[in-house]
Design an enzyme around this catalytic site. Structure first.
Site, short mmCIF file in Angstrom:
data_model
loop_
_atom_site.label_atom_id
_atom_site.label_comp_id
_atom_site.label_asym_id
_atom_site.label_seq_id
_atom_site.Cartn_x
_atom_site.Cartn_y
_atom_site.Cartn_z
N LYS A 182 -49.04 43.88 120.06
CA LYS A 182 -48.49 43.46 118.76
C LYS A 182 -47.09 44.06 118.54
CE LYS A 182 -51.92 45.53 116.91
NZ LYS A 182 -53.00 46.14 116.10
N THR A 215 -46.58 46.74 104.91
CA THR A 215 -47.26 46.27 106.12
C THR A 215 -48.54 47.05 106.40
OG1 THR A 215 -45.91 47.77 107.41
CG2 THR A 215 -45.11 45.51 107.21
N GLY A 217 -52.07 47.94 106.99
CA GLY A 217 -53.28 47.17 107.26
C GLY A 217 -53.08 45.88 108.02
N THR A 218 -51.87 45.63 108.53
CA THR A 218 -51.65 44.38 109.27
C THR A 218 -52.52 44.30 110.53
OG1 THR A 218 -49.75 45.44 110.27
CG2 THR A 218 -49.29 43.79 108.60
N GLY A 219 -52.59 45.43 111.24
CA GLY A 219 -53.34 45.45 112.51
C GLY A 219 -54.83 45.26 112.26
N CYS A 220 -55.35 45.94 111.21
CA CYS A 220 -56.78 45.80 110.88
C CYS A 220 -57.07 44.36 110.51
CB CYS A 220 -57.13 46.71 109.69
SG CYS A 220 -56.69 48.44 109.95
N1 LIG Z 1 -42.62 41.98 109.41
C1 LIG Z 1 -43.49 41.22 110.05
N2 LIG Z 1 -43.35 39.88 110.06
C2 LIG Z 1 -44.24 39.08 110.69
N3 LIG Z 1 -45.31 39.57 111.34
C3 LIG Z 1 -45.50 40.89 111.38
C4 LIG Z 1 -44.61 41.79 110.73
N4 LIG Z 1 -45.08 43.06 110.89
C5 LIG Z 1 -46.22 42.96 111.60
N5 LIG Z 1 -46.47 41.66 111.91
C6 LIG Z 1 -47.61 41.14 112.64
O1 LIG Z 1 -48.78 41.79 112.14
C7 LIG Z 1 -49.72 41.95 113.19
C8 LIG Z 1 -50.08 43.43 113.31
O2 LIG Z 1 -49.07 44.05 114.08
P1 LIG Z 1 -48.63 45.56 113.96
O3 LIG Z 1 -47.78 45.84 115.15
O4 LIG Z 1 -48.05 45.78 112.61
O5 LIG Z 1 -50.03 46.27 114.11
P2 LIG Z 1 -50.49 47.73 113.74
O6 LIG Z 1 -49.36 48.69 113.92
O7 LIG Z 1 -51.74 47.98 114.49
O8 LIG Z 1 -50.82 47.55 112.24
P3 LIG Z 1 -51.36 48.62 111.23
O9 LIG Z 1 -50.30 48.70 110.21
O10 LIG Z 1 -52.63 48.10 110.65
O11 LIG Z 1 -51.57 49.87 112.04
C9 LIG Z 1 -49.08 41.38 114.45
O12 LIG Z 1 -49.47 40.04 114.61
C10 LIG Z 1 -47.60 41.49 114.12
O13 LIG Z 1 -46.80 40.60 114.85
C1 LIG Z 2 -59.17 53.86 107.99
C2 LIG Z 2 -57.92 53.38 108.63
N1 LIG Z 2 -57.98 52.53 109.68
C3 LIG Z 2 -56.84 52.08 110.25
C4 LIG Z 2 -55.61 52.47 109.80
C5 LIG Z 2 -54.35 51.96 110.48
O1 LIG Z 2 -53.62 51.13 109.62
P1 LIG Z 2 -52.09 51.44 109.24
O2 LIG Z 2 -51.37 51.66 110.53
O3 LIG Z 2 -51.63 50.20 108.54
O4 LIG Z 2 -52.04 52.65 108.38
C6 LIG Z 2 -55.58 53.37 108.70
N2 LIG Z 2 -54.42 53.82 108.19
N3 LIG Z 2 -56.74 53.81 108.15
#
Ligand SMILES: Nc1ncnc2c1ncn2[C@@H]1O[C@H](COP(=O)(O)OP(=O)(O)OP(=O)(O)O)[C@@H](O)[C@H]1O
Ligand SMILES: Cc1ncc(COP(=O)(O)O)c(N)n1
Length: 275
Positions: A182, A215, A217-220
Site C-alpha cells: 500500500k 487518514t 484507519g485507512t489500512g484497517c
Molecule cells: N491520500 C490518499 N489518497 C488516496 N488513497 C490513499 C491515501 N492515503 C492512503 N490511501 C490508500 O489507503 C489504503 C491504505 O494504505 P496506507 O498505506 O495508508 O495503509 P496503512 O499505513 O496500513 O494504514 P493505517 O493508517 O490504517 O495504518 C491504500 O489503498 C492506500 O493507497
Molecule cells: C488498534 C489499532 N489497530 C491498528 C492501528 C493502525 O492504524 P493507523 O496506522 O491508522 O493508526 C491502530 N492505530 N490501532
C-alpha cells in the site's frame, strides 16, 4: 407485523485490537463490514487507549482469550472470510495461526500491522519472525504498508519501482499467495497508489489521490473491505480493487475530529447523498 429474518448473510471475522478513539482497529473493521452488509464478528487481541494524537497505553488479551473468541464465532456462526490487524505479540500470533489452521478459516486477509500513523509501535520486535513464519503463509493476501513492506522485504522503498520489487520479494520469500503493497505513506504522485502481485500479474492500482490529513484507519478499512468482498463471494482481485475504491470514498468523507489525524468516514457518503 411478521419478522423478516435474514438467514443467508455473509459473515466475516476481524482479529484485531480495539482503538478507543474509534478510528482504526476493531471499530473501523466492524463499521466496514456493516457498510458492506456483512455480519461482523470479532476476536479482540488487545485494548489500546488511543485517540487521533497517539497511543497512550496497550493492554494485551491472553492468547487463550483470543483463541476462545475465534472458536466461539467459528464453531457456531461460521465465517466466510477473516482479517487480522494488530496482533501485538508472539503468543497471540502463534495462537491465531494455530486457530486459523485447526478451524480451517479460509479467505484470510493479513494486515501485518506494525506501527501506527502516529508512530507508535504496535508489535513486539520478536513477534515479526512468528508473523513471517506462521501466519503469512496461511493468508490469501497480505497488505503491508510502505514501512511494513520494507521490513518484510528487507528493501528500502522510495519509489513505485521499489514497491514493485518489495511485492515480488515478499511473495517469493514469505510464500504469501498474493501481496498488496500500500502506498498511503509514499510521497508525491505515488501517495495512494498500491502494487498488487499474485505471482503472475504485477499491477499498479490507482484511484484518485485524496488531499487530507485524516487518514487514521485507512489500512484497517482496506483489509476489512477486502474480507467483506471475499465473504460475499468475490474473487480476490475484484475484492481488492473494489475495497480500494471504498477506501478512497471513505477518505474523501474523512472526519475532522480530534486534534490529530482524524478517521476516515465509513458511512458519510450516504449522509451526504441524503442531503
Ligand atoms: N491520500 C490518499 N489518497 C488516496 N488513497 C490513499 C491515501 N492515503 C492512503 N490511501 C490508500 O489507503 C489504503 C491504505 O494504505 P496506507 O498505506 O495508508 O495503509 P496503512 O499505513 O496500513 O494504514 P493505517 O493508517 O490504517 O495504518 C491504500 O489503498 C492506500 O493507497
Ligand atoms: C488498534 C489499532 N489497530 C491498528 C492501528 C493502525 O492504524 P493507523 O496506522 O491508522 O493508526 C491502530 N492505530 N490501532
Amino acid at each position: 407485523m411478521n419478522a423478516e429474518t435474514i438467514s443467508r448473510v455473509p459473515v466475516a471475522l476481524t482479529i484485531a485490537g480495539s482503538d478507543s478513539g474509534g478510528g482504526a482497529g476493531i471499530q473501523a473493521d466492524l463499521r466496514t463490514f456493516a457498510f458492506h452488509c456483512v455480519h461482523g464478528t470479532s476476536a479482540i487481541t488487545c485494548v489500546t487507549a488511543q485517540n487521533t494524537l497517539g497511543v497512550a497505553r496497550v493492554d494485551a488479551m491472553s492468547p487463550e482469550a483470543v483463541a476462545a473468541q475465534i472458536q466461539a464465532v467459528v464453531e457456531d456462526i461460521g465465517v466466510q472470510a477473516a482479517k487480522t490487524g494488530m496482533l501485538l505479540n508472539q503468543g497471540i500470533i502463534a495462537t491465531v495461526a494455530q486457530q486459523v489452521e485447526t478451524l480451517g478459516i479460509n479467505n484470510l486477509v493479513v494486515d501485518p500491522v506494525m506501527v501506527s500513523r502516529t508512530g507508535a509501535q504496535l508489535i513486539d520486535d520478536n513477534a515479526i519472525k512468528t508473523l513471517r513464519q506462521q501466519l503469512i503463509p496461511l493468508a490469501a493476501i497480505i497488505t503491508p504498508n510502505r514501512y511494513e513492506a520494507q521490513i518484510l522485504s528487507g528493501l528500502p522503498i522510495n519509489t513505485l519501482d521499489d514497491m514493485r520489487a518489495a511485492a515480488q520479494v515478499i511473495h517469493r520469500n514469505l510464500k504469501a499467495k498474493a501481496v498488496l503493497v500500500k502506498g498511503g505513506g509514499m510521497q508525491g504522485n505515488a501517495r495512494g497508489v498500491d502494487i498488487w502481485f499474485d505471482g503472475q500479474h504485477l499491477e499498479t492500482l490507482t484511484t484518485k489521490q485524496v488531499d487530507t490529513k485524516n487518514t487514521h484507519g485507512t489500512g484497517c478499512t482496506l483489509s476489512a473491505a477486502i474480507a467483506s468482498n471475499l465473504a460475499k463471494g468475490q474473487n480476490l482481485h475484484q475484492a481488492v480493487t473494489q475495497a480500494k475504491e471504498y477506501v478512497t470514498t471513505a477518505l474523501t468523507y474523512s472526519l475532522n475530529i480530534g486534534q490529530g489525524q482524524g478517521p476516515v468516514g465509513h458511512f458519510f457518503q450516504l449522509l451526504q447523498n441524503d442531503g
